[in-house]
Design an enzyme around this catalytic site. Structure first.
Site, mmCIF file in Angstrom:
data_model
loop_
_atom_site.group_PDB
_atom_site.id
_atom_site.type_symbol
_atom_site.label_atom_id
_atom_site.label_comp_id
_atom_site.label_asym_id
_atom_site.label_seq_id
_atom_site.Cartn_x
_atom_site.Cartn_y
_atom_site.Cartn_z
ATOM 1 N N SER A 127 -6.704 10.382 0.873
ATOM 2 C CA SER A 127 -7.857 9.524 1.505
ATOM 3 C C SER A 127 -8.270 9.731 2.985
ATOM 4 O O SER A 127 -7.340 10.036 3.767
ATOM 5 C CB SER A 127 -7.530 8.109 1.201
ATOM 6 O OG SER A 127 -8.355 7.178 1.782
ATOM 7 N N TYR A 152 -0.993 0.548 1.642
ATOM 8 C CA TYR A 152 -1.722 1.453 0.808
ATOM 9 C C TYR A 152 -1.892 2.837 1.520
ATOM 10 O O TYR A 152 -1.624 4.023 1.179
ATOM 11 C CB TYR A 152 -3.071 1.059 0.336
ATOM 12 C CG TYR A 152 -3.992 1.852 0.067
ATOM 13 C CD1 TYR A 152 -4.226 2.679 -1.172
ATOM 14 C CD2 TYR A 152 -5.249 2.335 1.059
ATOM 15 C CE1 TYR A 152 -4.939 3.690 -1.567
ATOM 16 C CE2 TYR A 152 -6.061 3.260 0.518
ATOM 17 C CZ TYR A 152 -5.944 3.958 -0.571
ATOM 18 O OH TYR A 152 -6.788 4.997 -0.992
ATOM 19 N N LYS A 156 -0.493 6.984 1.357
ATOM 20 C CA LYS A 156 -1.071 8.068 1.303
ATOM 21 C C LYS A 156 -0.589 9.295 2.238
ATOM 22 O O LYS A 156 -0.248 10.230 2.169
ATOM 23 C CB LYS A 156 -2.550 8.145 1.704
ATOM 24 C CG LYS A 156 -3.224 7.368 0.491
ATOM 25 C CD LYS A 156 -3.242 8.270 -0.913
ATOM 26 C CE LYS A 156 -3.860 7.184 -2.149
ATOM 27 N NZ LYS A 156 -3.675 7.623 -3.260
#
Ligand code: UD1
Length: 343
Positions: A127, A152, A156
């Site tokens: 992302s 989150y 990544k």
């Protein structure tokens, strides 16, 4: 015989669109999903679009034995595209261990199994969140990674590092890290699209549900940012364009064209759009008036970010094709389809 690809999170939003593009490009897809955030009926949509029902197993990728059984049952998997992950920023702050467990254990299990079953390529869903608020715009792949602002986002970053370390240590396979900007929209057939559970956290599903009368009013999170109209700017990319980049990434690895064992690509359009511009364009293309109000900023939001997609354009040979008008219209058609099919 068609080349066999394992798609984890295969019934999810991006996984389902990628499965369609893979099948249309002649690949055979083995789709796995634990159905925690998707519906088995998605397979009907994929079959209706492509004429082929993907091979499917309901499997949780954190379950090593169940995952191993998939490789035993479907020999000859050449590449894996890993979408199986938890992805809600706010929830990750509330339930960090869930996020670390799901996202990291899934990755570790897959990477462990790859050499044992001769898998040659791995595509990871990353992302633009890894860049945080960049100092310079647009963002290219050499832009420094900023400390993550949520568990989150941290998963990544950590996953990218794990893949780099694993590939450099073992190297019987190649990897591509795809850094998505803001995927939106739905397949033009309106047979598959995004299926948010409960109240949508992301902008576009909230917009389409407000337009459909499911939500009374859209909140615009802040109009006092340092942007031309004061609202946040993002690079919104059509999910079908995004899906096609995965097909290009798999083809590149499997045909031996990768220039490095791990390659990184930004997937965006190169164009930033503000929240207010999204609302305005949505109203213009659909003819539906949106009820919205400006409220305070959302905690943790980045002010503005958009991609420099030059590397993906030149090296991967991929370019986002859809206009924002087409993209928003596809999201609206999908919402209308959902309304018609509701029991
Ligand atoms: C976030 C994450 C991204 C993640 C994505 C998927 C960050 C910086 N970004 O993207 O990594 O992949 O979610 O879940 O962590 N907005 C409103 N009203 C709403 C909803 C959103 O005004 O009801 C605004 C937001 O303030 C933002 C824009 O719309 O400016 C887009 O928001 P959203 O769709 O949630 O995506 P991101 O926050 O960009």
């Amino acid at each position: 015989m068609a080349t066999r690809i394992l798609v984890t999170g295969g019934t999810g939003y991006i996984g389902s669109h990628t499965t369609v593009e893979l099948q249309q490009a002649g690949y055979e897809v083995v789709s796995i999903d634990n159905l925690s955030n998707s519906n088995i009926k998605v397979l009907d949509g994929i079959e209706a679009i492509t004429g082929v029902r993907p091979l499917f197993e309901q499997v949780d990728c954190t379950d090593m034995q169940a995952l191993k059984a998939v490789f035993e049952k479907y020999p000859g998997i050449k590449a894996i595209i890993n979408f199986a992950a938890s992805k809600a920023v706010g929830e990750s702050v509330q339930k960090p261990l869930l996020y670390y467990r799901n996202n990291l254990v899934t990755l570790l299990n897959l990477l462990d199994l790859m050499p044992r079953y001769g898998v040659e390529g791995f595509v990871f869903s990353s992302s633009c969140t890894v860049y945080g608020q960049p100092d310079h715009l647009p963002v290219n792949e050499d832009t420094p990674i900023k400390p993550a602002t949520s568990p989150y986002g941290n998963t990544k970053q950590i996953c990218e590092e794990i893949i780099n370390d694993a590939v450099h240590a073992e190297a019987p396979y190649k990897a591509v890290l795809l850094r998505y900007f803001n995927p939106i929209g739905a397949h033009p057939s309106a047979l598959i699209g995004e299926l948010p559970l409960g109240v949508p956290q992301n902008l576009i599903p909230f917009v389409t549900q407000t337009a459909a009368g499911i939500r009374p009013c859209l909140s615009v999170f802040g109009d006092d940012y340092n942007t031309p109209d004061g609202s946040c700017i993002r690079d919104y990319i059509h999910v079908v364009d995004l899906a096609k980049a995965h097909v290009a990434a798999v083809g590149r690895m499997l045909s031996g064209k990768s220039e490095k064992p791990v390659e990184v690509f930004n997937l965006g359009t190169g164009r930033g759009l503000s929240v207010l511009e999204v609302i305005d364009t949505f109203q213009k293309v659909t003819g539906v008036k949106l009820n919205y109000k400006i409220v305070g900023r959302r905690e943790g939001d980045i002010e503005q970010v958009w991609a420099d997609p030059t590397r993906a354009n030149q090296v991967l040979g991929w370019k986002a094709q859809s206009t924002v008008e087409e993209t928003l219209l596809s999201a609206w058609r999908w919402q209308q389809h959902l309304g018609e099919t509701k029991e």
